[in-house]
Write a protein that holds these residues in place. Structure first.
Motif, PDB file in Angstrom:
ATOM      1  N   LEU A 143       0.832  -1.205   0.000  1.00  0.00           N
ATOM      2  CA  LEU A 143       0.000   0.000   0.000  1.00  0.00           C
ATOM      3  C   LEU A 143       0.868   1.258   0.000  1.00  0.00           C
ATOM      4  CD1 LEU A 143      -2.824   1.171  -0.068  1.00  0.00           C
ATOM      5  CD2 LEU A 143      -2.876   1.050   2.432  1.00  0.00           C
ATOM      6  N   ASP A 144       1.976   1.230   0.738  1.00  0.00           N
ATOM      7  CA  ASP A 144       2.891   2.375   0.748  1.00  0.00           C
ATOM      8  C   ASP A 144       3.471   2.607  -0.635  1.00  0.00           C
ATOM      9  OD1 ASP A 144       2.392   2.598   3.432  1.00  0.00           O
ATOM     10  OD2 ASP A 144       4.308   1.760   4.076  1.00  0.00           O
ATOM     11  N   ARG A 145       3.797   1.528  -1.319  1.00  0.00           N
ATOM     12  CA  ARG A 145       4.336   1.630  -2.681  1.00  0.00           C
ATOM     13  C   ARG A 145       3.315   2.291  -3.597  1.00  0.00           C
ATOM     14  NH1 ARG A 145       4.962  -0.175  -7.725  1.00  0.00           N
ATOM     15  NH2 ARG A 145       6.986  -0.911  -8.421  1.00  0.00           N
ATOM     16  N   MET A 146       2.064   1.824  -3.523  1.00  0.00           N
ATOM     17  CA  MET A 146       1.005   2.373  -4.368  1.00  0.00           C
ATOM     18  C   MET A 146       0.824   3.869  -4.099  1.00  0.00           C
ATOM     19  SD  MET A 146      -0.311  -0.048  -6.296  1.00  0.00           S
ATOM     20  CE  MET A 146      -1.850   0.691  -6.754  1.00  0.00           C
ATOM     21  N   ILE A 147       0.777   4.235  -2.825  1.00  0.00           N
ATOM     22  CA  ILE A 147       0.571   5.637  -2.458  1.00  0.00           C
ATOM     23  C   ILE A 147       1.722   6.497  -2.952  1.00  0.00           C
ATOM     24  CG2 ILE A 147       0.522   7.222  -0.479  1.00  0.00           C
ATOM     25  CD1 ILE A 147      -1.218   5.061   0.948  1.00  0.00           C
ATOM     26  N   SER A 168      -8.526   7.122   3.965  1.00  0.00           N
ATOM     27  CA  SER A 168      -8.643   8.549   4.291  1.00  0.00           C
ATOM     28  C   SER A 168      -7.471   9.349   3.730  1.00  0.00           C
ATOM     29  CB  SER A 168      -8.711   8.738   5.809  1.00  0.00           C
ATOM     30  OG  SER A 168      -7.449   8.451   6.390  1.00  0.00           O
ATOM     31  N   SER A 169      -7.695  10.636   3.505  1.00  0.00           N
ATOM     32  CA  SER A 169      -6.625  11.528   3.041  1.00  0.00           C
ATOM     33  C   SER A 169      -5.503  11.597   4.063  1.00  0.00           C
ATOM     34  CB  SER A 169      -7.159  12.940   2.788  1.00  0.00           C
ATOM     35  OG  SER A 169      -7.979  12.960   1.654  1.00  0.00           O
ATOM     36  N   ALA A 170      -5.870  11.606   5.341  1.00  0.00           N
ATOM     37  CA  ALA A 170      -4.852  11.644   6.397  1.00  0.00           C
ATOM     38  C   ALA A 170      -3.964  10.403   6.329  1.00  0.00           C
ATOM     39  CB  ALA A 170      -5.524  11.745   7.766  1.00  0.00           C
ATOM     40  N   ASN A 171      -4.578   9.244   6.088  1.00  0.00           N
ATOM     41  CA  ASN A 171      -3.823   7.998   5.969  1.00  0.00           C
ATOM     42  C   ASN A 171      -2.860   8.076   4.784  1.00  0.00           C
ATOM     43  OD1 ASN A 171      -2.942   5.368   6.249  1.00  0.00           O
ATOM     44  ND2 ASN A 171      -4.958   4.453   6.096  1.00  0.00           N
ATOM     45  N   VAL A 172      -3.319   8.653   3.667  1.00  0.00           N
ATOM     46  CA  VAL A 172      -2.463   8.811   2.486  1.00  0.00           C
ATOM     47  C   VAL A 172      -1.261   9.682   2.833  1.00  0.00           C
ATOM     48  CG1 VAL A 172      -2.300   9.874   0.193  1.00  0.00           C
ATOM     49  CG2 VAL A 172      -4.250   8.414   0.762  1.00  0.00           C
ATOM     50  N   LYS A 173      -1.499  10.814   3.494  1.00  0.00           N
ATOM     51  CA  LYS A 173      -0.412  11.745   3.826  1.00  0.00           C
ATOM     52  C   LYS A 173       0.604  11.105   4.762  1.00  0.00           C
ATOM     53  CE  LYS A 173      -3.238  15.816   3.058  1.00  0.00           C
ATOM     54  NZ  LYS A 173      -4.011  16.883   3.654  1.00  0.00           N
ATOM     55  N   ALA A 176       2.484   8.328   2.867  1.00  0.00           N
ATOM     56  CA  ALA A 176       3.391   8.914   1.867  1.00  0.00           C
ATOM     57  C   ALA A 176       4.630   9.470   2.554  1.00  0.00           C
ATOM     58  CB  ALA A 176       2.687  10.011   1.076  1.00  0.00           C
ATOM     59  N   PHE A 177       4.445  10.154   3.668  1.00  0.00           N
ATOM     60  CA  PHE A 177       5.579  10.704   4.413  1.00  0.00           C
ATOM     61  C   PHE A 177       6.514   9.590   4.882  1.00  0.00           C
ATOM     62  CE2 PHE A 177       7.505  11.790   8.519  1.00  0.00           C
ATOM     63  CZ  PHE A 177       8.253  12.898   8.155  1.00  0.00           C
ATOM     64  N   ARG A 178       5.937   8.574   5.485  1.00  0.00           N
ATOM     65  CA  ARG A 178       6.751   7.452   5.982  1.00  0.00           C
ATOM     66  C   ARG A 178       7.424   6.694   4.843  1.00  0.00           C
ATOM     67  NH1 ARG A 178       2.423   5.146  10.378  1.00  0.00           N
ATOM     68  NH2 ARG A 178       2.729   6.767  11.935  1.00  0.00           N
ATOM     69  N   ALA A 179       6.702   6.505   3.747  1.00  0.00           N
ATOM     70  CA  ALA A 179       7.267   5.778   2.609  1.00  0.00           C
ATOM     71  C   ALA A 179       8.424   6.554   1.987  1.00  0.00           C
ATOM     72  CB  ALA A 179       6.182   5.516   1.558  1.00  0.00           C
ATOM     73  N   LYS A 180       8.300   7.879   1.897  1.00  0.00           N
ATOM     74  CA  LYS A 180       9.405   8.700   1.363  1.00  0.00           C
ATOM     75  C   LYS A 180      10.633   8.582   2.264  1.00  0.00           C
ATOM     76  CE  LYS A 180       6.767  12.443   0.519  1.00  0.00           C
ATOM     77  NZ  LYS A 180       6.454  13.843   0.232  1.00  0.00           N
ATOM     78  N   THR A 182      11.395   6.080   4.258  1.00  0.00           N
ATOM     79  CA  THR A 182      11.945   4.726   4.089  1.00  0.00           C
ATOM     80  C   THR A 182      12.686   4.613   2.768  1.00  0.00           C
ATOM     81  OG1 THR A 182      10.137   3.803   5.400  1.00  0.00           O
ATOM     82  CG2 THR A 182      11.341   2.273   3.987  1.00  0.00           C
ATOM     83  N   LEU A 183      12.111   5.183   1.716  1.00  0.00           N
ATOM     84  CA  LEU A 183      12.743   5.143   0.394  1.00  0.00           C
ATOM     85  C   LEU A 183      14.100   5.834   0.425  1.00  0.00           C
ATOM     86  CD1 LEU A 183      12.216   4.240  -2.549  1.00  0.00           C
ATOM     87  CD2 LEU A 183      11.318   6.518  -2.971  1.00  0.00           C
ATOM     88  N   LYS A 184      14.180   6.992   1.079  1.00  0.00           N
ATOM     89  CA  LYS A 184      15.462   7.706   1.187  1.00  0.00           C
ATOM     90  C   LYS A 184      16.501   6.844   1.914  1.00  0.00           C
ATOM     91  CE  LYS A 184      13.778  12.436   0.993  1.00  0.00           C
ATOM     92  NZ  LYS A 184      13.641  13.711   1.678  1.00  0.00           N
ATOM     93  N   LYS A 185      16.074   6.180   2.986  1.00  0.00           N
ATOM     94  CA  LYS A 185      16.998   5.311   3.732  1.00  0.00           C
ATOM     95  C   LYS A 185      17.496   4.162   2.857  1.00  0.00           C
ATOM     96  CE  LYS A 185      15.088   6.098   8.348  1.00  0.00           C
ATOM     97  NZ  LYS A 185      14.312   5.503   9.446  1.00  0.00           N
ATOM     98  N   LEU A 186      16.582   3.567   2.110  1.00  0.00           N
ATOM     99  CA  LEU A 186      16.963   2.448   1.236  1.00  0.00           C
ATOM    100  C   LEU A 186      17.912   2.903   0.134  1.00  0.00           C
ATOM    101  CD1 LEU A 186      13.508   0.674   0.931  1.00  0.00           C
ATOM    102  CD2 LEU A 186      15.528  -0.231   2.089  1.00  0.00           C
ATOM    103  N   LEU A 187      17.627   4.055  -0.464  1.00  0.00           N
ATOM    104  CA  LEU A 187      18.512   4.587  -1.507  1.00  0.00           C
ATOM    105  C   LEU A 187      19.881   4.922  -0.920  1.00  0.00           C
ATOM    106  CD1 LEU A 187      16.001   6.829  -3.476  1.00  0.00           C
ATOM    107  CD2 LEU A 187      17.115   4.741  -4.315  1.00  0.00           C
ATOM    108  N   LYS A 188      19.887   5.509   0.274  1.00  0.00           N
ATOM    109  CA  LYS A 188      21.154   5.847   0.927  1.00  0.00           C
ATOM    110  C   LYS A 188      21.950   4.583   1.219  1.00  0.00           C
ATOM    111  CE  LYS A 188      23.060   8.463   4.766  1.00  0.00           C
ATOM    112  NZ  LYS A 188      22.761   9.283   5.949  1.00  0.00           N
ATOM    113  N   LYS A 189      21.246   3.538   1.623  1.00  0.00           N
ATOM    114  CA  LYS A 189      21.905   2.257   1.916  1.00  0.00           C
ATOM    115  C   LYS A 189      22.595   1.690   0.684  1.00  0.00           C
ATOM    116  CE  LYS A 189      20.929  -1.904   4.481  1.00  0.00           C
ATOM    117  NZ  LYS A 189      19.944  -2.615   5.266  1.00  0.00           N
TER     118      LYS A 189
END
Length: 195
Positions: A143-147, A168-173, A176-180, A182-189
């Motif tokens: 779901l995080d990937r999709m968002i 909900s929109s709040a859930n999306v926000k 999305a924040f958490r997924a970004k 996590t994505l930054k951490k993975l890219l940095k790794k």
């Protein structure tokens, strides 16, 4: 509006027992579903997931209400099929470097060891960057990937994303924040800074 009426008329016809009329819905929306699915799953799986979308839509046809466009309803089912694809085909795990292609591994090595930005720019071919992004996105929860793909790459608003994924929109926000992050951490790794 004519398409909406056509869709509703076809849905009623199918629900009244003329199941062959469902082929009209498939013909009318095949390109759209293919585009939605193609943006969210690897190309080799897109036809399978698109087919699954139409099967699910057929099974749920009685639940369709013409208050919103049929295309919107079908998009929601397509996105749900994509999310289920990621749940069933990929475990949340870290991809070992052996999962990367030879070109990608060489690109990662060069990025990790290069000191000059000009060298980095030269090595940053779109194909390799896209492959790395795809592999790193695969490490996120489905779901995080999709968002993240919908809000960052496809430029859907949080509200549109929430409506299509039926959350909900709040859930999306929040996701999305958490997924970004996590994505930054993975890219940095993997040696990619400033992503």
């Amino acid at each position: 509006m004519e398409s909406v009426n056509e869709d509703w008329d076809t849905v009623r016809t199918v629900l009244e027992g003329e199941t062959a009329a469902y082929a009209l819905i498939i013909d009318r929306h095949q390109k759209h579903v293919g585009a939605v699915v193609g943006a969210h799953v690897p190309p080799q799986y897109a036809p399978e997931v698109a087919h699954e979308t139409f099967v699910r839509a057929y099974r749920s046809l009685a639940s369709y209400e013409p208050r919103k466009p049929f295309k919107h309803w079908l998009t929601t089912i397509a996105l749900r099929s994509c999310t289920d694809f990621w749940r069933s085909h990929y475990r949340k795990k870290e991809s070992p470097l052996s999962d990367f292609s030879k070109d990608t591994t060489q690109w990662l090595d060069a990025v990790c060891f290069t000191e000059s930005e000009s060298e980095f720019e030269r090595l940053s071919q779109a194909r390799e960057a896209k492959e790395i992004l795809s592999l790193v996105l695969d490490m996120l929860a489905p779901l995080d990937r999709m968002i993240l793909v919908m809000t960052q790459l496809e430029e859907y608003s949080s509200k549109e994303t929430a409506e299509l994924l039926e959350i909900s929109s709040a859930n999306v926000k929040v996701r999305a924040f958490r997924a970004k992050r996590t994505l930054k951490k993975l890219l940095k790794k993997h040696g990619i800074e400033g992503a």
